[in-house]
Design a protein around this motif. Structure first.
Motif, short mmCIF file in Angstrom:
data_model
loop_
_atom_site.label_atom_id
_atom_site.label_comp_id
_atom_site.label_asym_id
_atom_site.label_seq_id
_atom_site.Cartn_x
_atom_site.Cartn_y
_atom_site.Cartn_z
N VAL A 91 0.84 -1.19 0.00
CA VAL A 91 0.00 0.00 0.00
C VAL A 91 0.89 1.25 0.00
O VAL A 91 1.43 1.62 1.04
N PRO A 92 1.09 1.90 -1.15
CA PRO A 92 1.82 3.17 -1.17
C PRO A 92 1.01 4.21 -0.39
O PRO A 92 -0.22 4.26 -0.49
N MET A 93 1.70 5.05 0.37
CA MET A 93 0.99 5.88 1.33
C MET A 93 1.59 7.28 1.44
O MET A 93 2.80 7.45 1.59
N SER A 94 0.74 8.29 1.34
CA SER A 94 1.19 9.66 1.59
C SER A 94 1.11 9.94 3.09
O SER A 94 0.27 9.39 3.79
N SER A 95 2.02 10.77 3.55
CA SER A 95 2.07 11.10 4.98
C SER A 95 2.69 12.49 5.12
O SER A 95 2.92 13.19 4.13
N ALA A 96 2.96 12.90 6.35
CA ALA A 96 3.47 14.25 6.60
C ALA A 96 4.75 14.54 5.84
O ALA A 96 4.97 15.67 5.38
N HIS A 97 5.61 13.53 5.69
CA HIS A 97 6.89 13.71 5.00
C HIS A 97 6.90 13.09 3.60
O HIS A 97 7.96 12.93 3.01
N ALA A 98 5.73 12.73 3.11
CA ALA A 98 5.63 12.11 1.78
C ALA A 98 4.35 12.60 1.12
O ALA A 98 3.30 11.99 1.25
N LEU A 99 4.46 13.70 0.40
CA LEU A 99 3.27 14.33 -0.15
C LEU A 99 3.14 14.17 -1.66
O LEU A 99 2.19 14.66 -2.25
N GLN A 100 4.11 13.52 -2.30
CA GLN A 100 4.04 13.38 -3.75
C GLN A 100 2.87 12.49 -4.16
O GLN A 100 2.43 11.63 -3.42
N LYS A 101 2.36 12.74 -5.35
CA LYS A 101 1.23 11.98 -5.88
C LYS A 101 1.65 11.30 -7.18
O LYS A 101 1.75 11.96 -8.22
N PRO A 102 1.90 10.00 -7.14
CA PRO A 102 2.33 9.29 -8.35
C PRO A 102 1.27 9.36 -9.44
O PRO A 102 0.08 9.28 -9.18
N SER A 103 1.72 9.48 -10.67
CA SER A 103 0.81 9.50 -11.82
C SER A 103 0.29 8.09 -12.08
O SER A 103 0.84 7.09 -11.58
N GLN A 104 -0.75 8.01 -12.91
CA GLN A 104 -1.29 6.71 -13.29
C GLN A 104 -0.24 5.91 -14.06
O GLN A 104 -0.14 4.69 -13.90
N ASN A 105 0.56 6.59 -14.88
CA ASN A 105 1.62 5.90 -15.62
C ASN A 105 2.63 5.27 -14.68
O ASN A 105 3.11 4.15 -14.91
N ARG A 106 2.99 5.98 -13.62
CA ARG A 106 3.95 5.43 -12.67
C ARG A 106 3.35 4.24 -11.93
O ARG A 106 4.01 3.23 -11.71
N TYR A 107 2.08 4.37 -11.54
CA TYR A 107 1.42 3.25 -10.86
C TYR A 107 1.40 2.02 -11.77
O TYR A 107 1.66 0.90 -11.31
N GLU A 108 1.10 2.20 -13.05
CA GLU A 108 1.08 1.07 -13.98
C GLU A 108 2.48 0.46 -14.13
O GLU A 108 2.61 -0.77 -14.26
N ARG A 109 3.50 1.29 -14.09
CA ARG A 109 4.86 0.77 -14.14
C ARG A 109 5.16 -0.04 -12.88
O ARG A 109 5.78 -1.10 -12.95
N TRP A 110 4.71 0.46 -11.74
CA TRP A 110 4.89 -0.30 -10.49
C TRP A 110 4.25 -1.67 -10.59
O TRP A 110 4.82 -2.68 -10.14
N HIS A 111 3.05 -1.71 -11.17
CA HIS A 111 2.35 -2.99 -11.30
C HIS A 111 3.12 -3.95 -12.18
O HIS A 111 3.21 -5.15 -11.89
N ARG A 112 3.72 -3.43 -13.25
CA ARG A 112 4.53 -4.29 -14.12
C ARG A 112 5.76 -4.81 -13.38
O ARG A 112 6.18 -5.96 -13.59
N ILE A 113 6.32 -4.00 -12.50
CA ILE A 113 7.48 -4.44 -11.71
C ILE A 113 7.09 -5.58 -10.78
O ILE A 113 7.82 -6.56 -10.63
N VAL A 114 5.92 -5.48 -10.16
CA VAL A 114 5.43 -6.54 -9.27
C VAL A 114 5.23 -7.83 -10.06
O VAL A 114 5.61 -8.93 -9.61
N ILE A 115 4.64 -7.73 -11.24
CA ILE A 115 4.44 -8.92 -12.08
C ILE A 115 5.77 -9.54 -12.45
O ILE A 115 5.96 -10.77 -12.36
N SER A 116 6.72 -8.72 -12.88
CA SER A 116 8.03 -9.22 -13.29
C SER A 116 8.75 -9.91 -12.14
O SER A 116 9.33 -10.99 -12.31
N ALA A 117 8.70 -9.32 -10.94
CA ALA A 117 9.36 -9.91 -9.78
C ALA A 117 8.68 -11.21 -9.37
O ALA A 117 9.35 -12.17 -8.96
N THR A 118 7.36 -11.26 -9.49
CA THR A 118 6.62 -12.49 -9.16
C THR A 118 7.04 -13.63 -10.09
O THR A 118 7.27 -14.76 -9.65
#
Length: 245
Positions: A107-134
């Protein structure tokens, strides 16, 4: 034998339909030809061996005939990483390595010291990384990658976990903090574990205090202060070592 990921809706009876980036990988990267035997996972514990039927460049999909099927149950407890969003592309390393170590949910999470908002493209890239590692580590279960949410929203989900931990190296609550090994070994076979890891700069004192009030146990990984990506990987590795055989 090469491994491909095919979602459950694309596996029917004795045929698996391979599409998208997995078809591209099959056809253009691996250059697999009809008649080759491949390994297929659906991310839900099912493992298949299958014979490739076609890899035509003018087709929107490739098909493979299923030859064998087995099911691999998940090993408890489930491990959920609530990760404060790090800067740059450190999340890619966290996703890759925690997937290899057996994470169940991320679960990626924003907090007091993490305010960036990943784009949909970045999220989709993250998902591809999870698939590749699996696929790389021969897992049968695909970790569930959530869309980014707030720290406050994450705390509302704590009732779903039998053990809740928050990494807390240096805060006003430092006197309450135990080594993660101590807490894990004093907890007999939890069914589900939530692990909160802060971004660069960690969690704020207020966030830690609210998390503790909500049922989190503050833990440390030792005297050294680790980078957020190192802390996440080490914490998951220690937890998996203690419980998952």
């Amino acid at each position: 034998m090469h491994t491909l990921y095919v979602p459950p809706p694309q596996i029917r009876t004795d045929i698996a339909t391979i599409t998208g980036s997995e078809q591209h990988h099959l056809r253009n990267v691996l250059r697999i030809t009809p008649g080759a035997i491949i390994r297929i996972i659906d991310g839900q514990g099912n493992i298949y061996t299958a014979e490739v039927l076609n890899t035509d460049t003018n087709r929107p999909s490739s098909e493979a005939r299923i030859l064998t099927h087995e099911f691999q149950a998940q090993v408890p407890p489930s491990l959920t990483l609530f990760q404060g969003l790090p800067k740059n592309d450190k999340m890619a390393l966290i996703l890759q390595k925690t997937t290899e170590l057996g994470i169940t949910q991320i679960v990626p999470m924003s907090s007091a010291h993490a305010l960036q908002k990943p784009s949909q493209n970045r999220y989709e890239r993250w998902h591809r990384i999870v698939i590749s590692a699996t696929k790389q580590c021969k897992r049968a279960w695909l970790p569930e990658l959530y869309h980014p949410q707030t720290f406050e929203t994450s705390l509302t989900q704590l009732e779903n976990f039998s053990l809740r931990l928050i990494l807390n190296p240096q805060t006003e609550q430092e006197s309450q903090t135990q080594h993660i090994k101590t807490v894990l070994r004093e907890t007999s076979q939890p069914t589900s574990i939530a692990l909160f890891v802060g971004p660069e700069g960690g969690f704020s004192d207020q966030e830690v205090a609210v998390a503790i009030e909500s049922g989190c146990v503050p833990v440390t990984l030792g005297t050294n202060i680790l980078r957020t990506e190192t802390a996440a990987i080490v914490a998951i590795a220690i937890t998996a070592y203690e419980y998952q055989q």
